[in-house]
Scaffold this motif. Structure first.
Motif, PDB file in Angstrom:
ATOM      1  N   GLY A 102      -6.348   1.975  -3.245  1.00 40.01           N
ATOM      2  CA  GLY A 102      -5.169   2.743  -2.910  1.00 40.01           C
ATOM      3  C   GLY A 102      -4.374   3.058  -4.156  1.00 40.01           C
ATOM      4  N   LYS A 103      -3.140   3.441  -3.971  1.00 42.49           N
ATOM      5  CA  LYS A 103      -2.367   3.877  -5.121  1.00 42.49           C
ATOM      6  C   LYS A 103      -1.789   2.677  -5.860  1.00 42.49           C
ATOM      7  N   ARG A 104      -1.610   2.852  -7.153  1.00 38.88           N
ATOM      8  CA  ARG A 104      -1.079   1.801  -7.998  1.00 38.88           C
ATOM      9  C   ARG A 104       0.436   1.730  -7.855  1.00 38.88           C
ATOM     10  N   LEU A 105       0.973   0.536  -8.126  1.00 39.57           N
ATOM     11  CA  LEU A 105       2.420   0.361  -8.057  1.00 39.57           C
ATOM     12  C   LEU A 105       3.056   0.784  -9.366  1.00 39.57           C
ATOM     13  N   SER A 106       4.271   1.320  -9.271  1.00 40.67           N
ATOM     14  CA  SER A 106       4.996   1.702 -10.476  1.00 40.67           C
ATOM     15  C   SER A 106       5.593   0.457 -11.128  1.00 40.67           C
ATOM     16  N   LYS A 107       6.103   0.622 -12.347  1.00 34.84           N
ATOM     17  CA  LYS A 107       6.725  -0.503 -13.052  1.00 34.84           C
ATOM     18  C   LYS A 107       7.940  -1.015 -12.289  1.00 34.84           C
ATOM     19  N   LYS A 108       8.674  -0.116 -11.695  1.00 39.88           N
ATOM     20  CA  LYS A 108       9.854  -0.508 -10.925  1.00 39.88           C
ATOM     21  C   LYS A 108       9.454  -1.330  -9.708  1.00 39.88           C
ATOM     22  N   GLN A 109       8.384  -0.928  -9.018  1.00 40.28           N
ATOM     23  CA  GLN A 109       7.911  -1.669  -7.847  1.00 40.28           C
ATOM     24  C   GLN A 109       7.360  -3.035  -8.255  1.00 40.28           C
TER      25      GLN A 109
END
Length: 113
Positions: A102-109
């Motif tokens: 699936g999609k990767r998490l952002s740095k903020k997440q």
């Protein structure tokens, strides 16, 4: 029977401090069923706390000795009615980390985790 160095014993005591008793031994004493539960708990956790509901300290010491000899474990600590037992696990192959699909998490997440 296994033996521990002083440093190993200190480390195991520190690991056992936050644990809650996994098994309780009641008035019937150390039965084969209770011994089986202790064995099962040691296989899955390797370090457990046991509460013994017996008032006699010598009886608790005998129970501790029986557990250690029958299960090839070692006593880490015996304070009051609480026994801390350690049985090293055999070499268990480590699980490979699951790959995330699936999609990767952002740095903020990632930072909010």
């Amino acid at each position: 029977m296994l033996t521990l160095t002083v440093l190993q014993r200190q480390n195991l005591k520190a690991r056992a401090h936050p644990l809650k008793p996994t098994v309780m031994i009641g008035s019937a004493g150390l039965t084969s069923t209770v011994l089986g539960e202790i064995s099962c708990a040691l296989k899955s956790h390797e370090l457990i706390k046991i509460r013994v509901m017996n008032e006699d300290r010598e009886t608790r010491a005998v129970i501790l000795e029986q557990i250690c000899t029958q299960l090839n474990a070692v006593s880490v600590q015996h304070i009051g009615k609480i026994l801390v037992i350690y049985q090293p696990q055999e070499d268990v192959p480590e699980k490979k980390p699951a790959k995330h699909k699936g999609k990767r998490l952002s740095k903020k997440q990632l930072g909010s985790r």
